[in-house]
Design a protein around this motif. Structure first.
Motif, PDB file in Angstrom:
ATOM      1  N   ASN A 279      41.939  87.136   5.061  1.00  0.00           N
ATOM      2  CA  ASN A 279      40.854  87.728   4.281  1.00  0.00           C
ATOM      3  C   ASN A 279      39.480  87.372   4.819  1.00  0.00           C
ATOM      4  OD1 ASN A 279      43.263  86.993   2.236  1.00  0.00           O
ATOM      5  ND2 ASN A 279      42.337  88.943   1.663  1.00  0.00           N
ATOM      6  N   ARG A 280      39.308  86.119   5.216  1.00  0.00           N
ATOM      7  CA  ARG A 280      38.011  85.660   5.705  1.00  0.00           C
ATOM      8  C   ARG A 280      38.225  84.766   6.922  1.00  0.00           C
ATOM      9  NH1 ARG A 280      38.462  86.145   0.627  1.00  0.00           N
ATOM     10  NH2 ARG A 280      39.788  84.291   0.614  1.00  0.00           N
TER      11      ARG A 280
ATOM     12  N   SER B 122      45.057  84.753  -1.331  1.00  0.00           N
ATOM     13  CA  SER B 122      44.113  85.153  -0.286  1.00  0.00           C
ATOM     14  C   SER B 122      43.861  83.936   0.588  1.00  0.00           C
ATOM     15  CB  SER B 122      42.805  85.677  -0.882  1.00  0.00           C
ATOM     16  OG  SER B 122      42.067  84.618  -1.463  1.00  0.00           O
ATOM     17  N   THR B 123      43.494  84.175   1.835  1.00  0.00           N
ATOM     18  CA  THR B 123      43.352  83.049   2.763  1.00  0.00           C
ATOM     19  C   THR B 123      42.076  83.176   3.586  1.00  0.00           C
ATOM     20  OG1 THR B 123      44.730  84.256   4.343  1.00  0.00           O
ATOM     21  CG2 THR B 123      45.819  82.576   3.005  1.00  0.00           C
ATOM     22  N   THR B 124      41.501  82.020   3.881  1.00  0.00           N
ATOM     23  CA  THR B 124      40.367  81.914   4.791  1.00  0.00           C
ATOM     24  C   THR B 124      40.799  81.044   5.960  1.00  0.00           C
ATOM     25  OG1 THR B 124      38.792  82.053   2.956  1.00  0.00           O
ATOM     26  CG2 THR B 124      37.975  81.174   5.045  1.00  0.00           C
TER      27      THR B 124
ATOM     28  N   ILE C  76      32.154  79.929   1.713  1.00  0.00           N
ATOM     29  CA  ILE C  76      33.496  80.282   1.231  1.00  0.00           C
ATOM     30  C   ILE C  76      33.498  80.399  -0.284  1.00  0.00           C
ATOM     31  CG2 ILE C  76      35.884  79.490   1.059  1.00  0.00           C
ATOM     32  CD1 ILE C  76      35.576  78.259   3.829  1.00  0.00           C
ATOM     33  N   ASP C  77      32.847  79.451  -0.950  1.00  0.00           N
ATOM     34  CA  ASP C  77      32.801  79.470  -2.413  1.00  0.00           C
ATOM     35  C   ASP C  77      32.126  80.745  -2.922  1.00  0.00           C
ATOM     36  OD1 ASP C  77      33.313  78.453  -4.923  1.00  0.00           O
ATOM     37  OD2 ASP C  77      31.473  77.276  -5.003  1.00  0.00           O
TER      38      ASP C  77
ATOM     39  N   HIS D 273      32.053  83.696  -1.378  1.00  0.00           N
ATOM     40  CA  HIS D 273      32.755  84.929  -1.020  1.00  0.00           C
ATOM     41  C   HIS D 273      34.162  85.031  -1.604  1.00  0.00           C
ATOM     42  CE1 HIS D 273      29.506  85.277   1.927  1.00  0.00           C
ATOM     43  NE2 HIS D 273      29.836  86.546   2.034  1.00  0.00           N
ATOM     44  N   VAL D 274      34.577  84.045  -2.356  1.00  0.00           N
ATOM     45  CA  VAL D 274      35.894  84.082  -2.993  1.00  0.00           C
ATOM     46  C   VAL D 274      35.684  84.254  -4.489  1.00  0.00           C
ATOM     47  CG1 VAL D 274      38.027  82.815  -3.440  1.00  0.00           C
ATOM     48  CG2 VAL D 274      36.950  82.674  -1.200  1.00  0.00           C
ATOM     49  N   SER D 275      36.469  85.088  -5.115  1.00  0.00           N
ATOM     50  CA  SER D 275      36.325  85.330  -6.553  1.00  0.00           C
ATOM     51  C   SER D 275      36.549  84.041  -7.338  1.00  0.00           C
ATOM     52  CB  SER D 275      37.320  86.391  -7.001  1.00  0.00           C
ATOM     53  OG  SER D 275      38.652  85.909  -6.865  1.00  0.00           O
TER      54      SER D 275
ATOM     55  N   THR E 217      41.359  81.944 -10.518  1.00  0.00           N
ATOM     56  CA  THR E 217      42.224  80.925  -9.919  1.00  0.00           C
ATOM     57  C   THR E 217      43.688  81.302 -10.119  1.00  0.00           C
ATOM     58  OG1 THR E 217      42.263  79.592 -11.944  1.00  0.00           O
ATOM     59  CG2 THR E 217      40.533  79.102 -10.325  1.00  0.00           C
TER      60      THR E 217
ATOM     61  N   PHE F 236      39.682  74.618  -4.115  1.00  0.00           N
ATOM     62  CA  PHE F 236      40.484  75.296  -3.102  1.00  0.00           C
ATOM     63  C   PHE F 236      41.642  74.415  -2.649  1.00  0.00           C
ATOM     64  CE2 PHE F 236      36.342  77.351  -2.646  1.00  0.00           C
ATOM     65  CZ  PHE F 236      36.714  78.687  -2.613  1.00  0.00           C
TER      66      PHE F 236
END
Length: 554
Positions: free
Chosen positions: A87-88, A63-65, A211-212, A214-216, A219, A19
């Motif tokens: 997004n999160r 996308s952003t957390t 986070i890992d 919930h994120v596709s 890359t 990330f």
């Protein structure tokens, strides 16, 4: 202020998963522009979230957390309330309302700094201060019932304390679409301590895993854009813009910020070098180093603040919950930074608090300096030896703070504490007897070996270097100084060409967060700076390395 190590450890864990992570300072805080005591501070903090997200979009984020930590949870939520989205969202140890947060931290400030530290028209917490108006706006903030339904966020993680009593937090934890984790160590991380705060590693690792998950796995390329030189806008109609530049120093790549005037004095520019305490990093107590640096540059001189290796933004960050405060490696780095900051020691001025003042003294001893302002210096010895025992004891406490809770009753630490408690008065009396009755020659030998603190040994060396020396001390530090024969040493040095000055503050704390101590530091640092003439300020300073890359600061 105290969560900077937490930011870096969490960012490091996410970066190892691929990330891109951005941590930033709100406007008016840390190293960002603006004064902290503005009525529009809360609006600027919320806007800062948008500036950070705009930057991530600029460099390629798809996308952003958003991760909020303590008060940051309320600020992220307020940002989302204004029709923005991410997004999160991760909420780490959130307070339910700004009022609850301020009530807790103003109480901690009074307990740590003193009841008399309250300033009319301001609300102070450890690491910052707000105007009454800004505090009122922050107090009105409160967590939304559910960011998933209210703001359209895809996923929410709430990391909370065991036995949470905040009704807004407990209601959010049970809301539909919100993942909730209970983690130990959060209260320890949220309250001020003498040394580095214990990091809640269980919470950090849980956030990284969540986070890992919930994120596709796909890359995309992010291309960071860096600037190392900016113009910091003046805050107020009568202020002066100054230039700030990030510099890396020595083989460890120590992080430093140099603050320069836009207009150079015809006389050689003074350089003020700031040293940090064990945990305050380059911002100094309540951001004082940042604001002082900009005032110094506005008056025509220059200043530098820096982070020791493994702290703040210098070098690699480690998960070890404790970092030794007094080391030979840090002495070497302090000397390297001083030589980098100013090539002419006749124009070098040093300012440090506690351990920072000890390192400033080490620089004077090895390199020299025009002046040194030493605040609440305790380690009156050139050697590290007298600090070993106390450092190991503090490290043991830090390790224990991160260990699983012992529910079976007493442990070794409590027994050792009980054994030491009756000995404390005897230790103090023994030290006082030694300093008052042993011959000075014997005390000098014991100091040279590293068995006792002796102000005379340190002061004599500094005065012989021709350094203009100012000592500033809070009441408890004054007491320690006098008990070790400090006043006698000062009296004997009054016949020297530049006798040291001692400023005893009638009230205040050792960490120098009390406004009276900060005022004493400002008064000691700024008078010479304010003497710059109007004629000097008319000379425009535009070095090539600055003018080519200058931008307006965010």
């Amino acid at each position: 202020m105290d969560s900077a190590r937490l930011h870096r450890i969490l960012a490091d864990g996410l970066a190892r998963r691929g990330f891109a992570v951005l941590h930033f300072d709100y406007l008016g805080l840390g190293d960002s522009a603006y004064a902290q005591d503005r009525d529009d501070a809360v609006a600027n903090w919320v806007a800062s979230v948008g500036h950070a997200l705009d930057y991530l979009t600029l460099v390629g984020a798809q996308s952003t957390t958003a991760i909020g930590i303590r008060a940051g949870c309320l600020i992220v939520d307020e940002y989302l309330n204004r029709s923005h989205t991410v997004n999160r969202v991760v909420l780490l140890d959130p307070p339910g309302t700004g009022r609850r947060y301020l009530r807790e931290h103003t109480a901690l400030f009074r307990l740590s700094v003193g009841e008399d530290a309250v300033t009319a028209g301001e609300v102070s917490i450890m690491g910052g201060r707000l105007t009454d108006h800004a505090a009122g706006e922050f107090a009105a903030l409160q967590l939304s019932a559910n960011p998933v339904s209210t703001h359209g966020v895809d996923n929410v993680l709430l990391v909370g304390r065991p036995a949470e009593t905040d009704r807004r937090v407990t209601a959010l934890a049970s809301s539909e679409g919100v993942d909730s984790i209970v983690s130990e160590g959060l209260p320890d991380c949220a309250r001020p301590r003498d040394m580095l705060l214990p990091i809640p590693y269980a919470a950090v690792d849980s956030i990284v895993e969540w986070i890992d998950r919930h994120v596709s796995n796909g890359t995309h390329r992010a291309v960071p854009q860096y600037l190392d030189t900016v113009t910091m806008p003046a805050d107020g109609p009568d202020g002066v813009d100054v230039i700030e530049r990030i510099e890396r120093i020595g083989p460890n790549g120590l992080f430093a910020i140099r603050t320069l005037p836009r207009r150079r004095s015809a006389a050689p520019a003074r350089t003020v070098l700031f040293f940090v305490t064990a945990k305050d990093f380059h911002v100094g107590p309540a951001r004082e180093w940042v604001e002082l640096s900009r005032r110094i540059a506005a008056s025509g001189a220059q200043a530098m603040r820096w982070d020791p290796a493994g702290m703040g933004l210098s070098g690699r960050i480690h998960r070890d919950p404790y970092r030794f405060v007094f080391t030979k490696a840090d002495i070497t780095d302090a000397i390297a930074v001083a030589r980098h900051a100013c090539h002419d020691v006749a124009e070098l001025e040093l300012v440090g608090i506690c351990s920072g003042s000890w390192y400033a003294a080490q620089v004077v001893r090895n390199v020299g300096a025009r002046s040194a302002i030493l605040v609440n210096l305790v380690a009156w010895s050139w050697r590290i030896t007298p600090n070993w025992l106390s450092q190991w004891d503090i490290r043991r406490k830090a390790l224990r703070a991160n260990a699983p809770r012992d529910t079976g009753g007493s442990h070794l630490g409590s027994w050792t504490a009980r054994l030491r408690a009756p000995l404390a008065p005897a230790r103090g009396a023994t030290k006082s007897f030694m300093h008052n009755h042993l011959p000075r020659s014997v005390l000098h030998v014991l100091s040279w070996i590293g068995l006792v603190y002796l102000p005379e040994s340190v002061l004599t060396t500094l005065v012989r270097r021709g350094t203009d020396l100012t000592l500033i001390a809070a009441p408890e530090d004054t007491e320690h100084f006098l008990a070790r024969g400090g006043q006698g040493a000062l009296d004997r040095l009054q016949e020297t060409p530049q006798p040291p000055r001692r400023i005893a503050i009638p009230t205040g704390d050792h960490g120098a967060h009390h406004p009276m101590i900060l005022a004493a530091i400002r008064n000691a640092v700024l008078p010479a700076m304010d003497a710059a003439t109007a004629e000097d300020r008319e000379i425009l300073w535009c070095p090539d390395e600055i003018s080519a890359r200058e931008v307006r600061a965010g």
